[in-house]
Structures are given as C-alpha cells and as structure tokens.
Design a protein around this motif. Structure first.
Motif, short mmCIF file in Angstrom:
data_model
loop_
_atom_site.label_atom_id
_atom_site.label_comp_id
_atom_site.label_asym_id
_atom_site.label_seq_id
_atom_site.Cartn_x
_atom_site.Cartn_y
_atom_site.Cartn_z
N ALA A 1 0.83 -1.21 0.00
CA ALA A 1 0.00 0.00 0.00
C ALA A 1 0.87 1.25 0.00
CB ALA A 1 -0.93 -0.01 1.21
N TRP A 2 1.96 1.26 0.75
CA TRP A 2 2.84 2.42 0.77
C TRP A 2 3.67 2.49 -0.50
CZ3 TRP A 2 2.72 6.66 3.55
CH2 TRP A 2 2.04 6.63 4.77
N ALA A 3 4.03 1.35 -1.08
CA ALA A 3 4.79 1.37 -2.33
C ALA A 3 3.95 1.90 -3.48
CB ALA A 3 5.30 -0.04 -2.66
N GLU A 4 2.64 1.68 -3.44
CA GLU A 4 1.75 2.15 -4.50
C GLU A 4 1.16 3.53 -4.23
OE1 GLU A 4 -1.16 -0.90 -4.79
OE2 GLU A 4 0.17 -2.32 -5.84
N PHE A 5 1.49 4.12 -3.08
CA PHE A 5 0.97 5.44 -2.74
C PHE A 5 1.64 6.50 -3.62
CE2 PHE A 5 1.33 9.24 0.18
CZ PHE A 5 0.05 9.67 -0.06
N HIS A 6 0.83 7.37 -4.19
CA HIS A 6 1.34 8.41 -5.08
C HIS A 6 1.79 9.59 -4.23
CE1 HIS A 6 1.80 10.06 -9.10
NE2 HIS A 6 1.24 11.19 -8.69
N THR A 7 3.09 9.63 -3.91
CA THR A 7 3.61 10.63 -2.97
C THR A 7 3.80 12.00 -3.59
OG1 THR A 7 5.90 10.00 -3.48
CG2 THR A 7 4.80 8.83 -1.69
N MET B 1 7.08 6.43 11.21
CA MET B 1 6.71 5.03 11.34
C MET B 1 5.20 4.87 11.33
SD MET B 1 9.54 5.95 13.25
CE MET B 1 9.27 5.81 15.00
N PRO B 2 4.58 4.62 10.17
CA PRO B 2 3.14 4.30 10.13
C PRO B 2 2.93 2.85 10.51
CG PRO B 2 4.03 4.37 7.91
CD PRO B 2 5.16 4.73 8.81
N ILE B 3 2.11 2.61 11.53
CA ILE B 3 1.93 1.28 12.09
C ILE B 3 0.50 0.81 11.86
CG2 ILE B 3 2.05 -0.11 14.20
CD1 ILE B 3 4.09 1.89 15.26
N ALA B 4 0.35 -0.44 11.40
CA ALA B 4 -0.96 -1.05 11.18
C ALA B 4 -1.08 -2.31 12.02
CB ALA B 4 -1.17 -1.37 9.70
N ARG B 5 -2.17 -2.43 12.78
CA ARG B 5 -2.46 -3.64 13.56
C ARG B 5 -3.74 -4.25 13.01
NH1 ARG B 5 0.54 -4.13 18.28
NH2 ARG B 5 1.77 -2.28 18.81
N ALA C 1 -5.23 1.20 1.40
CA ALA C 1 -4.96 2.38 0.59
C ALA C 1 -5.60 3.62 1.20
CB ALA C 1 -5.45 2.16 -0.83
N ASP C 2 -6.84 3.48 1.70
CA ASP C 2 -7.50 4.61 2.36
C ASP C 2 -6.78 4.99 3.65
OD1 ASP C 2 -9.36 4.54 0.33
OD2 ASP C 2 -10.83 3.37 1.47
N ALA C 3 -6.27 3.98 4.36
CA ALA C 3 -5.54 4.26 5.60
C ALA C 3 -4.25 5.02 5.32
CB ALA C 3 -5.23 2.95 6.33
N VAL C 4 -3.58 4.70 4.22
CA VAL C 4 -2.36 5.42 3.85
C VAL C 4 -2.66 6.90 3.62
CG1 VAL C 4 -0.63 5.68 2.04
CG2 VAL C 4 -1.13 3.42 2.95
#
Length: 437
Positions: A180-186, A233-237, A280-283
C-alpha cells in the motif's frame, strides 16, 4: 531349540551414537552456513515504489455503464470515471462540495494523464469497473488555484510496520501494508517520503526492533544510508474475526527516533477482497496526519540527528562584548626601532603574527564497542577534541571493534593525549589509534 544369544547392553552405544550425531551436525552446519546466511536476504520480499510526480491521483471510482458494444461501453465508462474523479478532486482540495465547474469532455480529457484499471468486468454491452484517474498538475493546478510552489517537508525515511497474527513485519516478507505504501502516489503529498525497496540487506536493517532504538549514532547511520533527515513510522495492527471474515485495523502515525505519537484511527474491511482498498484509504489518512503535523511545526527534523556542530551566535557575541575592544599596546622606549610595531617590514598595530597552519589529515580510530552506548561515547569523545574537523563511521560492530574516520588538524600524539585526558586507554599505531574504556 536355538541357542539364546546374549543381549548386549545398549548404554555403551548410546554415547557413540550421540558423538556421531554431533559430528554429523557440525559437518552439516559447516556445509550450510554460507547458504543459510544468504537465505536471510534472498527471496521475494522487496516491492519497488511507484515513480511519483506532482500529478493528482484519484482512485476507487466505481462505474457501471452500457453501450452498443464492449468497446463503446468501456469508452463511456472511462468518460464517466473522469467526470466523477474531477468532482472528487475538487472536493478533496477544499474547493467545496457539489460546485465543481462543468468541463466539456475534450477539456477534461486533456487534463487526464492516465486511467488506471483497478478491477473491471467487460460484457458484450456492459462495463463494470473500479478505476483510478491521474490528472496532470500543470493543466489542472490552475483550476484548483495551485499556481505557487508547495512547501514540502525534509526527506523522511518511512518504516511501515504491520502487526498481524501476533507477528511484526516490515520488509521480512511482502506484506499488503508495504504494498500500500509502495503504490501510494507521494507526488501530491507535502511529505517527502523516502521509501526503501525492502529487498536485500534492507530487510535486515529496517525491522520492527529499530523503532525501540534511541541511540542517535545508530539512527545517523541508518538515515545517512538512505539520504533522509528524520524518520516516520506508520503502524498497522490487523485482527481478523475469523478466516475470511471482517478485518479490523488500528492505524497509528509515529515520528522520530523517540517514536513520538501523532495520531490514530480505526477502520474495518468486510473481507480479504476489501483489504487492499482499506489499506490504501488508511495510507491517505495517515498522510493527512503527517501533513497536519508538518503545518503545526511538529515534523521538523530532530536536531540531535544532525552531525554538524551547533553554535549559539548570541552566546558568542555576548562573550566578545564582555572582552571589550582590543587596544594596541604602547611601544617600550628601550625597544629597538626595528621591533616597534608599524616600523617598515613590521605588522600593523594590534596584529599578532599568524601561527603556521597545520594541514588536516585523516586518522583511523578504532573504538572498542562491547555495547551500543560505547559507540556513542567514542563518537562524543573524538568530536570533543580541539582540531577535529569531521568524524565519519566507517564500520560498526557491537560486541567488537568499530572504526571511525577522523579528519584532524594536528599531530597524532596530540589527539592521543587529548583522549587520554578524557579517561580513555589509547594505543598509537601507524596513522591510527585504538581506544577503549
């Protein structure tokens, strides 16, 4: 009747069997030691981030249209997606809901750089799909009032951590959170993310344990390796109610080597098929938290991560003011005329002849580092010596000896004496020192 054979005791052979097994194990360990080490960094674990530009990207557009043929239905679906994406882009940029200007299809199509297919079903006369639309910033920014430059953050290394099934992962395996972070359009974000690939040695360097490190020396090594000034550090649980059932996610935004909390929220996906969209929405929501922190001034790089020395100009000026102006000394009548300041061939009044400059050279300093704090202490000690211009870490070996490259203007013995004065045991070699506590 057959003669009975004596039964030999089993215990004497037990020791031999153990020795044989031990020897075999040692032999196998020697054979597989090399491949076992390589296996820690090999395999399919890296996901290359997408190339990011300044374009605007809108995803998750649902279309369901009919046409005279499959191609006609698809063309109508893409036009409908462009209209929906334009309205959504207008709203998300704070321009107001429901009042997006109506643009003719030709103008709208000229603003679109690409249409991404996330999912599609094509029938003879029907087109059902979920699409993404990318708008060209140069052609679209004028409609959105974005003609000026956008303020961006300093380069921030990103370490995406996911907890799932009681296991923490970053780059050890390919995770949906990493994807999800690799596909995020920064490119459309105000945050300058530094996104590692995650392959090779990066999976060993960037782990969940890195979040609990507080040593600035360790963080300097990591950040310098990736060309970043700080870290987020974005953390997902992720927790599942049952296999194939709803997935609950708790997402946390943290920043800096001290793992500082910035924000948190929760989301739920009905199943595995909806998990990528939820992530993706969380990112995007985490990026909004980081952007708000940047606007509040909470995302400034930690000053302790800067290796350059910090000088307080106000304190220096106060010291100079307390000394007062420098007054030239009156000449002694007994002083020969040739020695009187201002005489021909002499320096101007009040000046002191400059001492010959000592050329700076590189010295190798080996530091015994049985633990991480020893490296910090060695770096601080070397940097505190007068004449040291720069200190770079050549190699780090906790539990062994770390190596520093020191740029020093002075004699090697002078550097050794200064370190001995700080309580270090110093051994002098050929353009090298070895220090230990």
């Amino acid at each position: 009747m057959a003669a009975l054979r004596p039964i030999l005791p089993f215990r004497p052979f037990r020791r031999a069997a153990v020795l044989l097994a031990g020897g075999t194990a040692l032999g196998l360990a020697g054979l597989v030691a090399g491949p076992a080490i390589l296996a820690q960094i090999e395999g399919e674990r890296g996901i290359a981030p997408i190339a990011s530009t300044g374009d605007f990207e809108v995803g998750g557009i649902e279309v369901n249209v009919s046409g005279s043929s499959a191609a006609d239905a698809r063309a109508k679906g893409w036009q409908d997606a462009e209209r929906q994406a334009w309205k959504k882009l207008w709203e998300t940029n704070g321009m107001g809901a429901g009042n997006a200007p109506a643009l003719d299809p030709a103008t709208l199509d000229s603003m679109v750089g690409a249409v991404m297919v996330e999912h599609e079903e094509i029938g003879p006369h029907r087109y059902i799909a979920r699409l993404g639309v990318r708008f060209d910033r140069a052609r679209t920014g004028g409609y959105l009032g974005m003609r000026g430059a956008v303020t961006r953050s300093a380069p921030l290394l990103i370490i995406p951590v996911v907890y799932e099934g009681g296991v923490a992962s970053v780059y050890e395996t390919r995770t949906p959170w990493q994807r999800a972070w690799a596909e995020f359009h920064t490119g459309e974000s105000a945050i300058d993310y530094v996104r590692p690939n995650g392959a090779g040695p990066e999976s060993l360097l960037l782990t969940e344990g890195q979040l609990s490190r507080r040593s600035r020396a360790w963080w300097r090594l990591v950040l310098d390796d990736f060309g970043a000034a700080d870290v987020v550090m974005p953390i997902a649980r992720l927790t599942r109610e049952f296999p194939g059932g709803p997935i609950h996610g708790t997402f946390t935004a943290r920043h800096g080597p001290d793992n500082r909390f910035l924000g948190q929220f929760e989301m739920t996906a009905p199943g595995d098929d909806a998990l990528p969209q939820m992530l993706a929405d969380a990112v995007h929501r985490l990026d909004a938290i980081y952007t708000q922190a940047l606007q509040r001034g909470e995302l400034a790089p930690d000053s302790t991560l800067t290796m350059a020395p910090q000088f307080d100009a106000k304190q220096i000026n106060q010291i100079l003011d307390s000394l007062g102006p420098v007054r030239p000394r009156a000449p002694d009548p007994a002083t020969p005329a040739a020695a009187v300041p201002g005489a021909p061939g002499q320096s101007a009044p009040g000046t002191v002849p400059a001492a010959p400059a000592v050329a700076a050279h590189t010295v190798t300093v080996q530091v015994a580092t049985p633990e991480g704090t020893s490296l910090d202490a060695g770096l601080s000690a070397v940097r505190g010596v007068s004449g040291v211009q720069a200190v770079a870490t050549a190699s780090v070996a906790v539990g062994g000896t770390s190596v520093l490259r020191v740029t020093y203007a002075g004699e090697l013995e002078t550097l050794a004496a200064a370190l001995r004065g700080q309580g270090w045991r110093v051994t002098v070699g050929a353009n090298a020192l070895s220090i230990r506590k």
